[in-house]
Write an enzyme that holds these catalytic residues in place. Sequence first.
Site, PDB file in Angstrom:
ATOM      1  N   GLU A 110     -15.911  23.423 -19.911  1.00 20.62           N
ATOM      2  CA  GLU A 110     -15.854  24.369 -20.917  1.00 20.62           C
ATOM      3  C   GLU A 110     -16.266  25.102 -20.395  1.00 20.62           C
ATOM      4  OE1 GLU A 110     -14.203  26.116 -25.432  1.00 20.62           O
ATOM      5  OE2 GLU A 110     -15.448  24.673 -25.069  1.00 20.62           O
ATOM      6  N   ASP A 155      -0.563   7.826 -41.333  1.00 19.20           N
ATOM      7  CA  ASP A 155      -0.184   9.093 -41.839  1.00 19.20           C
ATOM      8  C   ASP A 155      -1.308   9.321 -43.127  1.00 19.20           C
ATOM      9  OD1 ASP A 155       1.411   9.425 -39.926  1.00 19.20           O
ATOM     10  OD2 ASP A 155       3.154   9.645 -41.093  1.00 19.20           O
ATOM     11  N   GLY A 194       0.108  14.642 -39.222  1.00 24.27           N
ATOM     12  CA  GLY A 194       0.626  12.736 -38.669  1.00 24.27           C
ATOM     13  C   GLY A 194       0.599  12.327 -36.805  1.00 24.27           C
ATOM     14  N   ASP A 210     -16.890  19.776 -23.325  1.00 26.16           N
ATOM     15  CA  ASP A 210     -15.872  21.479 -24.408  1.00 26.16           C
ATOM     16  C   ASP A 210     -17.797  22.076 -24.340  1.00 26.16           C
ATOM     17  OD1 ASP A 210     -15.084  22.767 -26.652  1.00 26.16           O
ATOM     18  OD2 ASP A 210     -16.939  22.365 -28.150  1.00 26.16           O
TER      19      ASP A 210
END
Length: 612
Positions: A354, A142, A162, A325
């Site tokens: 995309e 984290d 996280g 992308d």
Amino acid sequence: MIRKIIIFTSFLLFVLGTVAAQTINKVEPLFWWAGMRNPELQLMVYGDHISEYHPVINEPGVYLKSCVTVDSPNYLILYLDLSQAHSGTFDITFVNGEKKFVYAYELKERKESTDDIQGYDSSDVLYLIMPDRFANGDQSNDQISMSTEYVMDRSKPGARHGGDLKGIEDHLDYFVDLGVTAIWLNPVLENDGKGGSYHGYFSTDMFHVDRRLGSNEDYLRLINKAHQKGLRVVMDMIFNHIGANHPWVLDVPSKDWFNVSPSKRGNHAKAIFYDNYASTYDSEVMKYAGFGIDLNQANPHVGKYLIQNSIWWIEYARIDAIRQDTYPYSDFDMMREWNIQIMNEYPQFNIVGEIWTNYTIGTAWWQKGCKLNFGKDTELKSVMDFTLMSIASDIFNDKSSPEGRLDKIYDHLCYDFVYPDIKNVLRFLDNHDTDRFLRSEPKDLDGYKQGVAFLLTIPGTPQLYYGHELLMSGTKSRPGGDGNIRLDVPGGWPGDSQNWFTREGRSDLQNKAWDYLQTLLKWRKGNKIISEGNMKHYMPQLGVYVYERYLEGKSVMVIINGANHEVDLPLARYKESLKEGIEGKDIITKRTILFKDSLKLASKEVLVVEMN
């Protein structure tokens, strides 16, 4: 005395060699495989003043074709011929006068078959996940410190929250139970940047998973477990741009490594590609998308690097497909070659680009086999139907129009004829870049049911956005922007007060939505009428849209009442689909539906009927 000089000289050479060896920061790809169909390998060597060294390879079957220097002295680009190479480790000796050092590079043994890399097809349903927002399965990653400021703070929409790969792995049974067949993860590679880098779209290392999500080994374990459960895995990649802390940005290899806009900013005029009237100026500006640090894929070294990076991840991780992308912003010729080389190595693979355009014909232009793109095929197998996404929410959630607006959906599907391969069109209602299909928390399931029933029964490959089954809602226009459409799933973090992954933690309406979607997904799985069959539809009448999916003498009738009132629908005009059939079973309610002279439909009712 002579002996001392010899000893001192040997010691000095050892020290020089040791110092020189430290100038190698890394070599990419990290390793490669013998036996690839394309025998050429590019090695990108990073190191302080490494261009002052000349590489020598004396390994049988490994031939150095060329060594390229660039503007920065801290890079060398080697091109090797591996057509006769065998698996194992070979040495590259870097020589600069009397100084030299050795770098050992590994060629792994390639698997005999690529049959385990299956791609995806129209029988699948993809489930899109933003890893940082789905579930936190490993709290030890984290607060990992990286080169930029980083604080995990779930109260801030633009901060990291996280979620990680372990959180997704822990919920593989959830996906199986729901009934989806493939998971698409937003980018998982290192994004060492401030602010919004939680989403993964500013890569700073293309060969390593971001440590805050896990490790390469964690990614492999997730994929292996997903495959064991019958789930395919789609990897999100970005060729158009990289993050500001990428080594190429901190030390630019050459002046043509990146695109720079003539206007100092980009445009998004993707229609330029098929615009007969486009100016050269606007076309040049189009090369710079304005998403970040814009790579110049027309540079052959950049292009080769990106192609190899994709192949490396496919071979290493056994991913099944790639979602690319911002596809149109990258160099056309390089992207075409990328498709060709990947499909040559992995014939069953799938790639979806995309292609965010406003019109169906513009999207179809990019799909492999399109007759409209001036004879230069893109070789791109799959494209995304953003036009459907842009109209679906307003249409299916409309309650103000007495007769509804399903004529707009009918019109949209009328243009499917321009697609060379409708099965490889990715259909979706929302994703990580768009407003949620449900703009606000729903009070009923009318729009939800109509949307998912339509999505899962029309031709193409459906994609769901995580949380859709849980009635997640939101728009980007609210304070918090994209954070409103990229929410944490309650129950995915230790200590959450709610757990939406369990029936007990969800509301009654959420459970009804989950059950409805699950029923459709389970029914659709393996249903060739839906994944492979033909379609016949009828212009909406009295606000009701009717279409038939049929294959080999079997059929499914879908009836969607867009009207906000009860309708008594005359059936005479549907006889060519109903034929002699007078009844069928609604797959949701399991009740028998009689098709006689007319059919009574409740307000906003949806029927998915298997005909007897």
